[in-house]
Design a protein around this motif. Sequence first.
Motif, PDB file in Angstrom:
ATOM      1  N   ARG A  59      23.197   2.898 -80.473  1.00 56.98           N
ATOM      2  CA  ARG A  59      22.014   3.703 -80.813  1.00 56.98           C
ATOM      3  C   ARG A  59      22.236   5.193 -80.583  1.00 56.98           C
ATOM      4  NH1 ARG A  59      17.335   1.963 -83.573  1.00 56.98           N
ATOM      5  NH2 ARG A  59      17.367  -0.315 -83.497  1.00 56.98           N
TER       6      ARG A  59
ATOM      7  N   TRP B 114      21.795  -1.061 -69.406  1.00 58.71           N
ATOM      8  CA  TRP B 114      21.842  -0.096 -70.506  1.00 58.71           C
ATOM      9  C   TRP B 114      21.645   1.321 -69.971  1.00 58.71           C
ATOM     10  CZ3 TRP B 114      23.870  -1.882 -74.653  1.00 58.71           C
ATOM     11  CH2 TRP B 114      23.641  -3.201 -75.074  1.00 58.71           C
TER      12      TRP B 114
ATOM     13  N   ASP C 196      20.576   5.352 -69.904  1.00 56.19           N
ATOM     14  CA  ASP C 196      19.312   5.977 -70.278  1.00 56.19           C
ATOM     15  C   ASP C 196      19.292   6.426 -71.737  1.00 56.19           C
ATOM     16  OD1 ASP C 196      18.363   5.585 -67.734  1.00 56.19           O
ATOM     17  OD2 ASP C 196      18.895   7.597 -67.032  1.00 56.19           O
ATOM     18  N   GLU C 197      20.452   6.868 -72.253  1.00 53.44           N
ATOM     19  CA  GLU C 197      20.457   7.357 -73.631  1.00 53.44           C
ATOM     20  C   GLU C 197      20.190   6.238 -74.635  1.00 53.44           C
ATOM     21  OE1 GLU C 197      24.868   7.157 -72.300  1.00 53.44           O
ATOM     22  OE2 GLU C 197      22.915   7.741 -71.464  1.00 53.44           O
TER      23      GLU C 197
ATOM     24  N   ARG D 108      18.320   3.485 -73.912  1.00 57.78           N
ATOM     25  CA  ARG D 108      16.901   3.167 -73.747  1.00 57.78           C
ATOM     26  C   ARG D 108      16.021   4.189 -74.473  1.00 57.78           C
ATOM     27  NH1 ARG D 108      15.749  -0.433 -69.583  1.00 57.78           N
ATOM     28  NH2 ARG D 108      17.532  -1.061 -68.310  1.00 57.78           N
ATOM     29  N   SER D 109      16.404   5.453 -74.380  1.00 54.31           N
ATOM     30  CA  SER D 109      15.612   6.499 -75.032  1.00 54.31           C
ATOM     31  C   SER D 109      15.676   6.392 -76.544  1.00 54.31           C
ATOM     32  CB  SER D 109      16.116   7.885 -74.599  1.00 54.31           C
ATOM     33  OG  SER D 109      15.976   8.063 -73.208  1.00 54.31           O
TER      34      SER D 109
ATOM     35  N   ASP E  60      16.056   3.620 -78.217  1.00 52.38           N
ATOM     36  CA  ASP E  60      15.497   2.347 -78.686  1.00 52.38           C
ATOM     37  C   ASP E  60      14.371   1.920 -77.758  1.00 52.38           C
ATOM     38  OD1 ASP E  60      15.363   0.022 -80.347  1.00 52.38           O
ATOM     39  OD2 ASP E  60      16.384  -1.082 -78.765  1.00 52.38           O
ATOM     40  N   LYS E  61      13.277   2.642 -77.820  1.00 57.31           N
ATOM     41  CA  LYS E  61      12.157   2.374 -76.924  1.00 57.31           C
ATOM     42  C   LYS E  61      11.399   1.096 -77.285  1.00 57.31           C
ATOM     43  CE  LYS E  61      11.479   7.263 -75.839  1.00 57.31           C
ATOM     44  NZ  LYS E  61      10.557   8.420 -75.867  1.00 57.31           N
ATOM     45  N   ALA E  62      11.629   0.581 -78.487  1.00 54.94           N
ATOM     46  CA  ALA E  62      10.894  -0.613 -78.919  1.00 54.94           C
ATOM     47  C   ALA E  62      11.379  -1.871 -78.202  1.00 54.94           C
ATOM     48  CB  ALA E  62      11.026  -0.795 -80.436  1.00 54.94           C
ATOM     49  N   SER E  63      12.649  -1.897 -77.779  1.00 53.42           N
ATOM     50  CA  SER E  63      13.198  -3.082 -77.122  1.00 53.42           C
ATOM     51  C   SER E  63      12.780  -3.119 -75.656  1.00 53.42           C
ATOM     52  CB  SER E  63      14.729  -3.099 -77.225  1.00 53.42           C
ATOM     53  OG  SER E  63      15.135  -3.168 -78.577  1.00 53.42           O
ATOM     54  N   GLN E  64      12.615  -4.340 -75.131  1.00 59.78           N
ATOM     55  CA  GLN E  64      12.171  -4.495 -73.748  1.00 59.78           C
ATOM     56  C   GLN E  64      13.338  -4.551 -72.761  1.00 59.78           C
ATOM     57  OE1 GLN E  64       9.607  -7.909 -73.587  1.00 59.78           O
ATOM     58  NE2 GLN E  64       8.033  -6.976 -74.873  1.00 59.78           N
ATOM     59  N   HIS E  65      14.549  -4.866 -73.242  1.00 61.40           N
ATOM     60  CA  HIS E  65      15.743  -4.899 -72.389  1.00 61.40           C
ATOM     61  C   HIS E  65      15.538  -5.781 -71.157  1.00 61.40           C
ATOM     62  CE1 HIS E  65      17.032  -1.537 -74.862  1.00 61.40           C
ATOM     63  NE2 HIS E  65      15.961  -0.871 -74.531  1.00 61.40           N
TER      64      HIS E  65
END
Length: 276
Positions: free
Chosen positions: A174, A220, A222-223, A225-226, A228-233
């Motif tokens: 991402r 994951w 931080d970059e 996560r930032s 792809d904010k839609a995924s809950q991970h």
Amino acid sequence: MTLETKPAIIECPVEVLGELDRPAHMGRLLRGLIHNINGPLQNISMLLELMERHHAKIEGHLQTEAAAAAQDALRPLCDAQKGRIQRILEQVRVFSEMLKDFMVLQEIETNESEVDVNLILEKLSRAYKADLFFKHHVTLTLRLAPKVPLLRLRGRHLVPALEHLVENAVLSMRASKEKTLVLSSEVTADHVIVEVKDTGCGLPKDRFPEELFLPFVTAWPDEVRSADKASQHVGLGLTLAQKLLEPYGAAIVLKPEEGGGTAARVFLPLSGTFFP
């Protein structure tokens, strides 16, 4: 990079956890599929409207002009009409292929017959084009070995396991400058090896790869996560992939790639059999 963990919960059968987890990324693929279907359908509608208008012009020429003069006027209209028909047929082909890819994967999952690993990889690679990020940003390469034998594995176990690995590979890219995904198959004396290789963020340097297979463990950066904010991970993908394939004696190995990225290798025994 830090490793995040969540408290363990009451254990559930792996297939139950899989059914709970799968709708997240499959739902996104289906939304992307709907988006991609909508584009061809709008193009078909627009082209048909233009065809209808030009048909009216053609009829007008036939009714009011002499034959010789009408031929000069009709030729460019007929050529344009022919081009639109060809474009409509192409849009219909794209629409049909999108649906076919999802239908084939669904059939592989529901049938209890032997599975074709190459066919699964091919259809997964095409189905993921419904993911808008994948479609517009990821370069895909398929390297499929010839004459890969059919495996006695349940499709409803193998397909979602590979989906999780592809999903992780796509997610890892991402925030990467280079976004290349390689799906490959290889046949050895004892195994069919499937490799999912990406140019993403890579494995955490302060953890063993085996730790990432623990339930509810996610690392994951931080970059990612930032981006792809839609995924809950939630940290279930690798756990489920491993648990789904363990009964067949299969193994998943994660290795860092030089220059960044990760290679996930799935070792599927040629002697794998059905399990109750």
